[in-house]
Write a protein that holds these residues in place. Structure first.
Motif, short mmCIF file in Angstrom:
data_model
loop_
_atom_site.label_atom_id
_atom_site.label_comp_id
_atom_site.label_asym_id
_atom_site.label_seq_id
_atom_site.Cartn_x
_atom_site.Cartn_y
_atom_site.Cartn_z
N ASP A 265 0.85 -1.19 0.00
CA ASP A 265 0.00 0.00 0.00
C ASP A 265 0.89 1.23 0.00
O ASP A 265 1.82 1.36 0.79
N MET A 266 0.52 2.12 -0.90
CA MET A 266 1.35 3.29 -1.06
C MET A 266 1.29 4.21 0.14
O MET A 266 2.17 5.02 0.37
N ARG A 267 0.21 4.05 0.92
CA ARG A 267 0.01 5.03 1.97
C ARG A 267 0.92 4.79 3.16
O ARG A 267 1.21 5.67 3.93
N PHE A 268 1.33 3.57 3.36
CA PHE A 268 2.22 3.33 4.50
C PHE A 268 3.13 2.16 4.19
O PHE A 268 2.91 1.36 3.30
N LYS A 269 4.19 2.09 4.94
CA LYS A 269 5.21 1.10 4.65
C LYS A 269 5.09 -0.05 5.63
O LYS A 269 5.16 0.13 6.84
#
Ligand SMILES: Nc1ncnc2c1ncn2[C@@H]1O[C@H](COP(=O)(O)OP(=O)(O)OP(=O)(O)O)[C@@H](O)[C@H]1O
Ligand SMILES: Nc1ncnc2c1ncn2[C@@H]1O[C@H](COP(=O)(O)OP(=O)(O)OP(=O)(O)O)[C@@H](O)[C@H]1O
Ligand SMILES: [Mg+2]
Ligand SMILES: [Mg+2]
Lengths: 339, 297, 514, 327, 334
Positions: A265-269
């Motif tokens: 997910d691009m929003r969090f690593k």
């Protein structure tokens, strides 16, 4: 949602390829329906039978070696699998239209955009004049947001960018106001910024024209953003079906779960991605049992010998997994998983 | 790390049989009926060529002027020619000649063509320009005229016909290899070979050449077919094999004077040419389908 | 612009004779030039023979001297002057008159020419004006109808030479006007006028309505058609695409005779086909070996198989039809044992290896060289000689044999004017080594005899000399003479009065359809 | 600051466009146009951007698989751009590459063993026996079995092939691995396996990665720092958290907002940018993004913005933040 | 476009120049003296020497070559050594004959071959497909000289329904204007003759058409099969288009491009390489013209003949390339 009428119903569809290496059941007994005006997504990994499903609906399975070996596809009350060639031609493009993954190759490079669009119109509107057809074509090009449409009619496909071509494809699919639009990975070949444009356009058209859309993709992000309901396929079968919010929030089939977790997910690593072990089995190589059993961390003995049915787990949600065979197991397992 | 992948793999059966690309090709070759028929015909003629003298009912040069131009019969299955020689026996011996010319002329053009093609394709620049121009020039000739001219220079004989045929086919193979080299040069595995630091020469021999072999083999098989016809055509014009060699084209030419009164003397040698050539064409077709994955449906 | 062109063949509907009589003559090749003086090939003469006429004609089927454009000819005692009286009332196709002046102009044209223009003139009359060997001193017109030839020295075949096709009389107006292009637009006095030439395909000549012999020609039109392939030509004949075909394969005799719609013609033989032995190359420098070769070859079966019987076994280097032929010579009989014995005498009892050269193209004297070679190869194998058949393209073949590169080679000769000199001197005199004496045979005695014969005017004495020469040549065996073949033609069964001429150029003026 | 493992200065690649009778050069495709960046030892630099923006070209120039038109590449203190071809070939032992298409990059006629052994042979490492052993070891390391060694590429699935590609890159113990879209051709579930493998290997073998991709999710997952390219230029480079949380360049902002997120409840603010990427053979003047930029200013059409470090670890090439910001 | 054609023609110059040199050297390497062959076996030595001198054969080869090139520059193809006529004049009639025959053959080959290929691809694996493809394979395996002879035997001799040699009924000859007889007879309104001219075309035409027909059929089929699998054909079908139009409009136009190349090559091949057919059927064509010139060592005819044939061959390919750009808008030559 469910009160909307189903306009396209696929029942027990089986499509197989008869090749030198044996029979490949690319689509094996699938059921789903498309409702008026909705956007239904089909997701699944490469080779799981998404395209074959859509081609079966269009009656365009390459034959030989492919053949619809069972089931029915009801459009209204007509079974498309039983139609003659001639009747089927009247359905294609008129009632059910389709756009393909590769905008680069889906347009005939040797004919102008105008020619191809007008052809699509004149096939079905036999009594229309060329002029009418032309006006309609230009109108459609405007509709999909293309600039300088008059000149565009005289252009050849290679003079257009990928995004423009895909818009032309959409326009061409919609010229005859089809009830259902099948879009087979319409944005996979496009860049993200262009993909965003196209998806926005499709959603917009769906709302404005009330055309039902069957959107095939392997990108869960696209499904989440665009579709109302989703069908998850695995190795030629439907493993889960339901409304998008429910499936994304509460996936039931282990494959769906794995799939959702393995997408970065691009929003969090995340430190580490979840990964489903093993590979998608080659179609035709599965003998008995659940097709996902070999990769499933919940698999038990029964999974290896019997293939589960698609169980109705709620009024709108279906899952092909023994874990949901009956409510008891279901609740039992829920607790098990959640713990 | 073991968690990453369980030992179970769905890949290929666990048999110890190494299914290499050639083996795969062989398998799909075997599946093609046409190809097998073709290979059968070719094999048949090869066997005939090998054991010809053993099975031929008569000698090839036993003239019996009393038996001139006999119709096909129990004794002479395909009749006799104007020396009273058994046509069947001569056709059987002729197989050896036609195959010999076919094979060796093609081997000649493959070797020379490959060297030129590789040099042109791999080194490019002015060498490429020169070689390509020479190919252009050769290809602009009507090939049969070129062959006639070459044989005229060297003198008519089977061997010189072979050389002429080899020469006219060189540009075909040269171009094929060149284009193959050019396209393979762009393949990702060549880039990856460079990326591991491999030397050019090694890339050429270990990667480019083996991967251009498949089309060469296919083209070669088909070229054998053409070479056999070309040799026969030269024989027919009197520029190939010399009497009393039972070369098929020469037999046809010799039979022409008896065209009307003994048509069989002409019919059978022609049929033999056609069948052999058909065999190679069928086989070449089958091989192309087997070796060229693009053609697979 | 032919003024006399009245029979417009196919298009004109001339009332009475409903169908124009057209003869289509199929032959092996196209003509090279229709200017007879320049032409060197038989295919050209075949046509010019009918457009032009010579002062003297050969006999219908032999090489005797008959009247042509000249009705009378008188040699002087010493053989140095010839007086010709010309036919009157003859006109060229362009309407100009044929007369003594025209004859003189023709001879002047040739005599002032060069070797590459008029090769036949040079070889028959010993060169051109000013050359030392030139035989003709002068040609003068005496009035309109008398022409006098004065020679520098006697030339025995002079009249025969005059009768040869190359020395046909052409219209001076025409050749002066068209110069080098005369061959494309020939104007003569012959029974037919030139109409059209489709290169490599056909030449059409039309009936000359103003021909001096009012009864002739019978045909309205003759079309010479080039069909290079012998069998194709016969096909065309059997499908009635042509009416007459030359170069019929001897093997096709039966096909023709079996077909009621066809008839076979035999051209009287004036040729010899032989196997030359290069006398300077070992082992053929040994006369024993040459004789052995002569005994080894079974000429009769060769003739039976590949001339279909249509030939005579040759024992001399010239055909029997030519005066001076020595029939007393027995010839070498086919006797392999004797051949072996001779080889043994020569110290070659184990045989030897040699190349046997075979001509690649059919010739009138040898319809199928390679096949005959195959039989010879077999014959030689029987006495232990291993012969490898070698063939080159015709041009190469000639050059290489001429250079003496062959061990043994097949070749032949067709007489130009039916004179013995044209065979014996041309083919076997040491003067002609490097030219037509391909066998490199050199014998001084023979040479003296032949030179004497050239200027001997007395026919009997000449014949005596030639008989002697043949005797010696027989003993020395420079060749294996093989056959005097009878070239075959076939034609439509309705064809009448066609008489093939031994020289190969046929006059078609009397030919008619039934 | 210590010298980074790899430093790139002003890298350019212009492909000539030939035309006419004498194939005159009539123009250039500016595939990479003045790109500078660095990679520290042990870290992963991600490079993202849309198709054709010059990512692969950059990657290839680092190893001199393509000769740069201009610019310098320093690796481990050495300047790679000036050494001889043969030295470069040897230097490739230290820098390896993993390719996008795991099938096309494996010679279909070679067994896996041969493919993996080749780098060792080329660089003269070990004898035959040692090499064979090493091949088997590395097969196990990337999660395959030693019995796979005798097989051919076509007998493997995509994910397995990519493991082989990775194994090959590892054979010579390189310091830097350039991975050009190593997971783009793979299915989601397989992609995760390969990404995990790469991360594990990095830790274990202390590798440095340059990771080229167009999937922003994947890049964020694996990279420490991320560079964004547009039309041959690096428009923004930052530590990945900063880039994703607070993108500065309008293109980065648009790109991030265009990516669909697999969460139906997530509502993002979409910045739809119009139009297509211009052709690199005829790039727009000034800032190459100005034709599509929602915040275009006059200056953007004229002056090429420089990549400047706005705050530590965050550089951007945009006039919105430079001296022209006030306009 | 004109620019492109000009460039192609310019590029042609070195090739043709190279050809003249190659031909020049080859034919002079062939043993055999032109003067001897032209004058005949019975010619005297002095005549041969004189002719050699006249033909300039005594000059060193480079002078001969130079003279030849000089002639070429002024459009002079030389004079036949044998007939003394300018090659320019002579070759035209032969070319016209060959052109007529090859055009007939190629038209037959294209019509039959392309349609057979299309139908085979359309109904892949049907009996038609199998039969057509087996026939095509037999066709490409056919020694053309044998086929020609068989045709003559069957239709000319056994059945007697078709003429076996020549271009016309010679007793009723065509008055040649262009020397393309079909054209001539039509222009002259001689339809009776047109009939016979066409009849004469049939057998050699079929013999000549067989191989190209087979090759074209096979090529069309495989090209069509590939195109039929393409996305845009699927798009056309998805519109509801009739299969006939899908095949003949969408697929064919794309599939024909590689076939065109083959057609061009075959046409070129027919123009120069029909020696055997021309000999067997007594067709006065350019192949035979050159072949006979080789036999007669008629150097100018060989040199110029081959040059002209090669030039035509290359021009045909150029025309084909131009056709591409008309068919395919993606191809732009400039
Ligand atoms: N023409 C064909 N011949 C044989 N098998 C085929 C053919 N087309 C499809 N298949 C088989 O059907 C299966 C399903 O293919 P399909 O194209 O529907 O997959 P997909 O889900 O659309 O995959 P992708 O995401 O790659 O497009 C494949 O595994 C393939 O093996
Ligand atoms: N050999 C070449 N000759 C000419 N132009 C080239 C060449 N290679 C690449 N290009 C051009 O350079 C530009 C950058 O290409 P590059 O492959 O680096 O892009 P990319 O960012 O890797 O794209 P993708 O995501 O599609 O792989 C493209 O416009 C391409 O057309
Ligand atoms: Mg698909
Ligand atoms: Mg790339």
């Amino acid at each position: 949602m469910s009160e909307r009428k189903a306009i396209l119903q696929v029942k027990g569809l089986q499509t197989s390829f008869f090749t030198d290496d044996g029979v490949i059941p690319a689509v094996d007994n699938i059921d789903f329906s498309v409702h008026e005006g909705e956007v239904l997504g089909i997701v699944g990994e490469s080779g799981c039978g998404k395209s074959v499903t859509s081609l079966s609906i269009m009656g365009l399975v390459p034959s030989p070696p492919g053949k619809i070996t069972g089931g029915e596809i009801l459009f209204g009350d007509r079974d498309l699998t039983k139609l003659s060639d001639k009747e089927m031609r009247k359905v294609r493009g008129n009632d059910v239209a389709m756009i393909f993954q590769e905008p680069m190759t889906s347009l005939n490079p040797l004919f102008t955009i105008g020619n191809q669009l007008m052809e699509a119109i004149l096939i079905h509107k036999k009594d229309w004049s060329k002029k009418q057809a032309k006006n309609r074509a230009i109108e459609m090009l405007d509709l999909v947001g293309l600039p300088r449409t008059e000149e565009l009619m005289k252009d050849y496909p290679h003079q257009l960018s990928g995004g423009m071509r895909q818009r032309v494809m959409i326009a061409m699919a919609l010229v005859c106001d089809p009830k259902v639009l099948i879009a087979d990975e319409p944005t996979t070949a496009l860049d993200v910024t262009i993909q965003a444009q196209i998806l926005a356009l499709m959603k917009d058209l769906n709302e404005r024209l009330n055309t039902a859309v069957l959107l095939i993709t392997h990108d869960l992000g696209v499904v989440a953003e665009t579709c109302e309901r989703v069908v998850v396929m695995y190795a030629g079968q439907i493993v889960e079906e339901g409304p998008v919010p429910i499936i994304f929030k509460d996936p039931q089939h282990p494959y769906t779960k794995g799939l959702l977790q393995s997408v970065p997910d691009m929003r969090f690593k995340k430190q580490r991605l979840y990964s489903i072990p093993g590979n998608v089995p080659k179609p035709g190589s599965i003998s008995t049992g659940c097709r996902f059993a070999a990769r499933c961390e919940f698999a038990f003995d029964k999974c290896l010998t019997e293939n589960p049915d698609l169980y109705q787990t709620s009024s709108v949600h279906k899952t092909r997994c023994f874990l949901y065979q009956d409510q008891e197991v279901l609740t039992h397992d829920r607790t098990l998983i959640e713990s | 790390m073991a968690k990453m992948e369980p030992k179970s793999t769905n890949v290929a059966p666990q048999s110890d049989k190494v299914a290499g690309p050639w083996y795969e090709a062989w398998r799909s070759f075997k599946k093609s009926k046409v190809a097998v028929v073709g290979a059968g015909i070719v094999l048949f003629f090869i066997i005939v060529a090998l054991i010809g003298p053993l099975i031929a009912p008569q000698g090839i040069n036993e003239q019996a002027l009393g038996n001139r131009l006999l119709k096909p019969s129990g004794q002479f299955w395909l009749g006799t020619d104007d020396f009273g020689r058994d046509i069947l026996s001569r056709i059987i011996h002729g197989a050896r000649i036609s195959l010999w010319v076919g094979f060796f002329s093609v081997i000649g053009s493959v070797v020379v063509g490959s060297i030129l093609g590789i040099v042109a394709g791999y080194y490019g620049k002015w060498i490429d320009t020169i070689i390509s121009r020479v190919f252009d020039i050769m290809l602009a000739f009507p090939s049969i005229l070129l062959a006639i001219a070459v044989v005229s220079v060297l003198g008519p004989s089977l061997q010189n016909a072979l050389i002429a045929i080899a020469i006219i086919n060189v540009p075909n193979f040269g171009r094929l290899i060149r284009s193959k080299v050019l396209s393979i040069k762009e393949e990702e595995y060549i880039t990856s070979a460079k990326a591991i630091g491999m030397q050019d020469i090694r890339i050429l021999f270990s990667h480019i050449l083996p991967n251009s072999m498949a089309p060469v083999i296919v083209q070669g098989t088909l070229a054998i077919a053409t070479a056999i016809i070309e040799a026969a055509a030269l024989g027919f014009l009197g520029l190939g094999a010399q009497a009393p060699t039972p070369e098929w084209g020469k037999m046809l030419a010799d039979a022409r004077v008896n065209f009307i009164n003994a048509p069989w003397t002409m019919f059978f040698p022609g049929l033999a040419i056609m069948l052999t050539v058909l065999g190679f064409n069928l086989m070449g077709d089958g091989m192309r389908d087997a070796l060229d994955p693009r053609m697979k449906s | 612009a032919c003024t006399s062109d009245s029979s417009d063949g196919d298009k004109g509907d001339d009332g009475e004779s409903s169908e124009p009589k057209i003869l289509v003559f199929g032959r092996g090749g196209d003509s090279v030039s229709l200017d007879p003086a320049r032409a060197t090939d038989g295919e050209s003469f075949k046509v010019t023979q009918n457009i032009f006429e010579t002062l003297l004609n050969f006999g219908e089927q032999d090489t005797t001297i008959n009247e042509g454009l000249a009705t009378k000819w008188e040699p002087s005692e010493d053989g140095l002057t010839y007086t010709f009286t010309l036919r009157e009332g003859v006109k060229f196709h362009d309407g100009t008159d044929f007369n003594a002046e025209a004859v003189v102009k023709n001879f002047e044209r040739w005599a002032n020419g060069t070797e590459d223009q008029f090769p036949y003139y040079a070889s028959m009359f010993g060169g051109f004006k000013g050359d030392e060997g030139h035989v003709i001193e002068s040609v003068t017109a005496e009035g309109d109808t008398t022409v006098v030839f004065t020679l520098k020295r006697p030339q025995s075949p002079f009249l025969k030479n005059i009768a040869m096709s190359p020395f046909a009389i052409a219209s001076p107006t025409a050749f002066e006007a068209s110069g080098d292009k005369f061959g494309d637009n020939p104007v003569g006095t012959g029974p037919f006028t030139f109409a059209e030439w489709k290169k490599n395909d056909s030449i059409t000549i039309d009936k000359n309505a103003d021909y001096w012999d009012k009864d002739l020609p019978k045909l309205d039109k003759v079309i010479f058609r080039a069909i290079p392939d012998n069998s194709a030509r016969l096909n065309a004949l059997s499908t009635n695409e042509i009416d007459l075909a030359d170069g019929i394969n001897p093997t096709d005799t039966k096909t023709v005779t079996d077909n009621a719609k066809l008839q076979l013609f035999e051209r009287p033989s004036m040729n010899v086909g032989y196997l030359g032995l290069t006398n300077t190359r070992p082992p053929f420098d040994d006369v024993k070996v040459r004789q052995a070769m002569n005994h080894a070859i079974d000429k009769q079966s060769i003739i039976d198989a590949f001339f279909n019987g249509g030939a005579e076994v040759a024992k001399n280097p010239m055909p029997p039809s030519i005066s001076g032929y020595n029939d007393d010579i027995a010839g070498y009989e086919y006797d392999p044992e004797k051949a072996k014995a001779l080889l043994k005498e020569a110290g070659l009892e184990d045989g030897f290896e040699m190349e046997l050269w075979a001509m690649p193209v059919p010739r009138p004297y040898m319809p199928d060289g390679t096949k005959v070679a195959e039989v010879i190869q077999k014959n030689l194998a029987d006495i232990g000689i291993k012969a490898k058949i070698v063939s080159y393209e015709w041009a190469t073949y000639l050059e290489k044999t001429k250079n003496g590169e062959a061990d043994a080679f097949m070749l032949g000769w067709t007489g130009d004017n039916g004179d013995a000199d044209n065979f014996l001197y041309t083919l076997l005199d040491k003067d002609n080594i490097g030219s037509n004496n391909y066998a490199y045979y050199s014998n001084d005695e023979v040479h003296d005899i032949l030179i004497n014969a050239q200027s001997e005017v007395d026919e009997d004495k000449r014949n005596e000399l030639y008989a002697q020469a043949q005797e010696i040549i027989f003993e020395e065996a420079p060749w294996v003479p093989l056959a005097h073949s009878t070239p075959l033609l076939a034609g439509n069964a309705d064809l009448v009065n066609f008489t093939p001429h031994p020289t190969g150029s046929d006059r078609l003026n009397k030919v008619d359809f039934k | 600051m210590t010298e980074p493992l790899l430093r790139v200065e002003g890298l350019k690649k212009y492909f000539p466009i030939r035309k006419g009778l004498l194939s005159r050069v009539s123009g250039h495709v500016k595939a990479v146009d003045d790109v500078s960046f660095y990679v520290n030892k042990g870290e992963t630099l991600g490079i993202v951007g849309e198709s054709g923006c010059g990512k692969s070209t950059t990657g290839r120039m680092l190893m001199r698989l393509l000769e740069p038109t201009e610019g310098k590449v320093f690796f481990d203190g050495k300047e790679l751009t000036s050494i001889s071809n043969d030295d470069m070939r040897k230097a490739r032992r230290e820098i390896q590459m993993v390719f996008q298409d795991p099938y096309a990059s494996l010679n279909p006629r070679h067994t896996i063993e041969k493919i993996l052994e080749e780098p060792l042979i080329v660089h003269g490492i070990g004898d035959s026996k040692e090499r064979k052993k090493k091949v088997r070891d590395f097969l196990e390391i990337v999660g395959l079995s030693s019995y796979h060694a005798k097989r051919y590429p076509h007998q493997f699935s995509g994910g397995q092939r990519q493991r082989i590609g990775i194994a090959r890159a590892l054979m010579t113990n390189p310091k830097l691995i350039i991975a050009d879209e190593p997971v783009s051709a793979l299915d989601v579930s397989i992609q995760a396996q390969v990404l995990n493998l790469m991360q594990d290997l990095q830790k274990e073998l202390n590798l440095t990665y340059i990771f080229i991709a167009h999937d922003l999710g994947v890049v964020r997952h694996i990279s420490d720092r991320v560079g964004v390219m547009y039309l041959g230029k690096m428009v923004e480079v930052a530590v990945s958290e900063k880039l994703y949380d607070k993108p500065l360049h309008p293109y980065t902002q648009a790109l991030l907002s265009a990516v669909p997120v697999p969460d139906p409840n997530f509502v993002r603010e979409q910045i739809l940018i119009k139009g297509d990427i211009p052709s690199p053979s005829n790039p727009p003047s000034g800032c190459t993004f100005h034709t599509r930029c929602p915040f275009k200013m006059d200056v953007c059409t004229k002056i090429v913005p420089k990549l400047e470090e706005l705050e530590t670890g965050h550089s951007v090439a945009c006039h919105l933040y430079g001296e022209h910001a006030q306009q | 476009m004109l620019h492109y054609i000009g460039r192609r023609l310019l590029q042609l110059i070195p090739v043709l120049l190279g050809m003249t040199f190659v031909v020049f050297m080859i034919i002079r390497a062939i043993p055999g003296d032109p003067a001897q062959v032209i004058l005949g076996q019975q010619a005297s030595e002095s005549a041969i020497l004189a002719l050699r001198a006249k033909l300039g054969l005594d000059n060193p080869w480079y002078i001969q070559y130079f003279d030849y090139l000089k002639g070429l520059l002024t459009g002079d193809l030389g004079e036949s050594m044998r007939t003394m006529n300018p090659v320019t004049d002579e070759i035209w009639t032969y070319l016209a004959a060959t052109f007529e025959l090859s055009l007939f053959a190629i038209v037959v080959a294209v019509i039959v071959g392309v349609n057979a290929g299309i139908i085979s691809a359309w109904f892949q694996n049907s009996w038609f497909d199998y039969t057509a493809m087996i026939l095509a394979l037999v066709g490409v395996s056919m020694p053309i000289f044998w086929l020609g002879l068989m045709l003559q035997y069957i239709f000319g001799i056994e059945l007697g329904i078709l003429p076996t040699t020549g271009r016309e009924e010679v007793r009723n000859p065509v008055e040649s204007m262009t020397n393309i007889y079909v054209l001539d007879t039509i222009m002259q309104g001689r339809f009776d003759q047109l009939g016979t001219v066409l009849k004469h075309l049939v057998l050699p035409g079929i013999a000549l058409a067989t191989i190209p027909m087979a090759i074209i059929a096979r090529m069309t089929r495989s090209s069509m099969l590939e195109v039929m699998r393409s996305d845009y054909v699927r798009t056309a079908r998805a519109k509801g288009q009739k299969m006939f139009w899908v095949v003949y409009k969408h697929a064919l136009k794309n599939a024909i491009i590689p076939v065109l190349t083959i057609i061009g090559l075959q046409m070129g091949m027919l123009l120069g390489g029909a020696i055997l057919t021309e000999t067997i059927f007594g067709w006065p064509g350019v192949g035979r013209y050159i072949y006979e010139a080789i036999n007669f060592r008629d150097y100018p005819v060989i040199q110029s003949g081959i040059l002209v044939v090669a030039f035509i061959f290359v021009m045909i390919n150029l025309v084909i390339d131009v056709l591409y750009s008309l068919i395919d808008p993606r191809i732009k030559y400039d």
